[in-house]
Motif scaffolding. Structure first.
Motif, PDB file in Angstrom:
ATOM      1  N   ILE A 418       0.851  -1.186   0.000  1.00 18.72           N
ATOM      2  CA  ILE A 418       0.000   0.000   0.000  1.00 18.72           C
ATOM      3  C   ILE A 418       0.887   1.237   0.000  1.00 18.72           C
ATOM      4  O   ILE A 418       1.720   1.418   0.890  1.00 18.72           O
ATOM      5  N   ILE A 421      -3.228   5.922   1.361  1.00 21.31           N
ATOM      6  CA  ILE A 421      -4.602   5.665   1.817  1.00 21.31           C
ATOM      7  C   ILE A 421      -5.340   6.997   1.824  1.00 21.31           C
ATOM      8  O   ILE A 421      -4.920   7.943   2.505  1.00 21.31           O
ATOM      9  N   ALA A 426       1.392   6.203   2.814  1.00 24.79           N
ATOM     10  CA  ALA A 426       1.473   5.151   3.835  1.00 24.79           C
ATOM     11  C   ALA A 426       2.942   4.996   4.220  1.00 24.79           C
ATOM     12  O   ALA A 426       3.645   4.129   3.705  1.00 24.79           O
ATOM     13  N   TYR A 446      -7.341   2.786  -1.286  1.00 24.69           N
ATOM     14  CA  TYR A 446      -5.944   2.367  -1.209  1.00 24.69           C
ATOM     15  C   TYR A 446      -5.298   2.410  -2.597  1.00 24.69           C
ATOM     16  O   TYR A 446      -5.869   1.903  -3.569  1.00 24.69           O
TER      17      TYR A 446
END
Length: 460
Positions: A418, A421, A426, A446
């Motif tokens: 990821i 977000i 992240a 995401y």
């Protein structure tokens, strides 16, 4: 926690940092050793400004503060103008010079500064107060706390700064800031401690000493010392509408800095321990909302699986009021104290549960072994090999998918990284878990990169 008005922004400075060391008494040979100030030093913080002699502290500190020059070489594409008039094609090298400050913390040449002062440097040059210059090598950094450790090789014994106890300083105490603002060598300014445990970030991971000592661009990495000349902070940033000093400056506390430096010297990286809890600091409105009487402390909303907190018996609904002998009013103070500890350290956690006080011993867990689960998806930090393989600098990995709603995408999701977000980077598990905890099981968007490098935007 008080916040500054919208006109203010945090401006990173280019300046010097000071550190000291961890033994209680000075030794004849302090090579490679950090030094703590002797507890027998007399304090004069209760005297008025007209009765305090700043000259000794200033004279001792200016010889330990250095000028740090950061040479960065980057490649930039040539412009159409260059190609048309000069026939120049291809990338060209561009050299940029940044400056800041640093603090000598051992007689054999270890120097502390800010991470942002030396970031992306191709070459680092350190100039001492006697105008001697040395090429410095980077030993290690902690970007989260904005601390970096440098080393210069010299045959002479260097003057160095001793560490004071930043936990012992008081609001209203006189302090001196020493650095190289605007490339002016060894500038000293005076002020008082305006606040402690000041949080300037949304994640609450940092804890600063706030002062009104004048700090300007070039002071970053410089020393904040008390009137005895003991290092109690590393000047790091200012809050200003213009980029120059406008009343407040901030420093990383010396106790946090010392722990980071000791880790870099001993282990080569920062050993970060965690309790393994999530929650928030109490106030009248929040306490009323969750139905408890306490209005100060840290409320535990969730305990992470397999963490020291879970094994030590902490539970959802507990209110942390003290760690060892340190009173806790909120997350910034809690995190500041944890940042001075390492994995496997034991902390006595004083809590209020069902109106009764209780103290539980908790063993801090190594951050890297903890996972985080949200909406049936388990996350974990990525390691250096993952970052290198995918050519990324930050992110977190999806370890497993248990939510039935996303099982059909399990093969794609598990092992994917990821990157952001809801548009926010992240950076690591701490920042992600802090953000998702506020979502209260609401879905998020995401941006992910799969194991084979494909990019997807997914709402889950």
């Amino acid at each position: 926690m008080k916040k500054f008005g919208s006109l203010l922004f945090v401006a990173l400075l280019s300046g010097a940092i000071t550190l000291g060391a961890y033994k209680f008494f000075l030794e004849p040979n302090n090579a490679g050793k950090l030094t703590l100030a002797s507890p027998s030093f007399a304090k004069n913080v209760s005297l008025g400004a007209e009765n305090i002699d700043f000259t000794v502290a200033a004279a001792n500190t200016i010889h330990t503060v250095v000028h740090v020059k950061n040479k960065t070489v980057s490649k930039v594409p040539s412009s159409p103008f260059m190609e048309y008039f000069y026939g120049y094609r291809g990338d060209r090298e561009q050299t940029q010079i940044g400056t800041g400050s640093g603090v000598i913390i051992t007689e054999d040449g270890y120097i502390v500064t800010n991470n942002h002062v030396i970031q992306n440097a191709s070459e680092l040059e350190v100039t001492l107060n006697n105008n001697k210059s040395y090429i410095a090598k980077l030993v290690g950094t902690d970007s989260k706390m904005d601390i970096a450790l440098l080393k210069i090789d010299t045959s002479e014994k260097l003057p160095y700064t001793v560490f004071g106890d930043s936990d012992a300083i008081k609001v209203g105490e006189w302090v001196l800031a020493v650095g190289n603002p605007y490339n002016l060598n060894s500038t000293v300014t005076a002020g008082i401690v305006s606040a402690k445990a000041r949080n300037l970030a949304k994640d609450g991971l940092q804890s600063f000493i706030q002062t009104d000592a004048a700090v300007n661009p070039g002071n970053s990495g410089g020393a904040l010392v008390n009137t005895n000349g003991e290092l109690i902070g590393i000047n790091t940033m200012i809050s200003s509408p213009t980029g120059s000093y406008a009343g407040y400056s901030f420093a990383v506390p010396s106790n946090i800095t010392r722990k980071i430096i000791e880790d870099l010297m001993q282990f080569g990286n920062v050993q970060r321990g965690v309790l393994g809890i999530e929650g928030g600091e109490l106030n009248s409105n929040f306490s009323k909302e969750i139905g408890i009487k306490e209005t100060q402390g840290f409320y535990i909303n969730k305990v992470t699986k397999n963490s020291g907190a879970e094994k030590g018996g902490l539970q959802k609904g507990d209110v942390i009021t003290q760690l060892d002998d340190r009173k806790i009013n909120g997350f910034t103070e809690l995190n500041a104290y944890i940042n001075t500890k390492r994995p496997n350290d034991v902390i006595q956690v004083k809590i209020i549960r069902d109106g009764k006080q209780k103290t539980l011993p908790v063993i801090l867990t190594k951050k890297e072994i903890l996972n985080y689960e949200f909406n049936g998806i388990e996350f974990e930090d990525i390691d250096a090999s993952d970052k290198k393989q995918l050519n990324i600098r930050e992110g977190i990995k999806i370890k497993s998918v248990a939510n039935p709603e996303y099982l059909e995408y399990k093969e794609i999701l598990e092992g994917a990284v990821i990157l952001s977000i809801d548009g926010q980077k992240a950076k690591d598990m701490e920042s992600v878990s802090s953000y998702l905890a506020k979502k209260e099981n609401q879905k998020a968007r995401y941006q992910i990169m799969t194991k084979n490098g494909q990019m997807y935007s997914i709402i889950m």
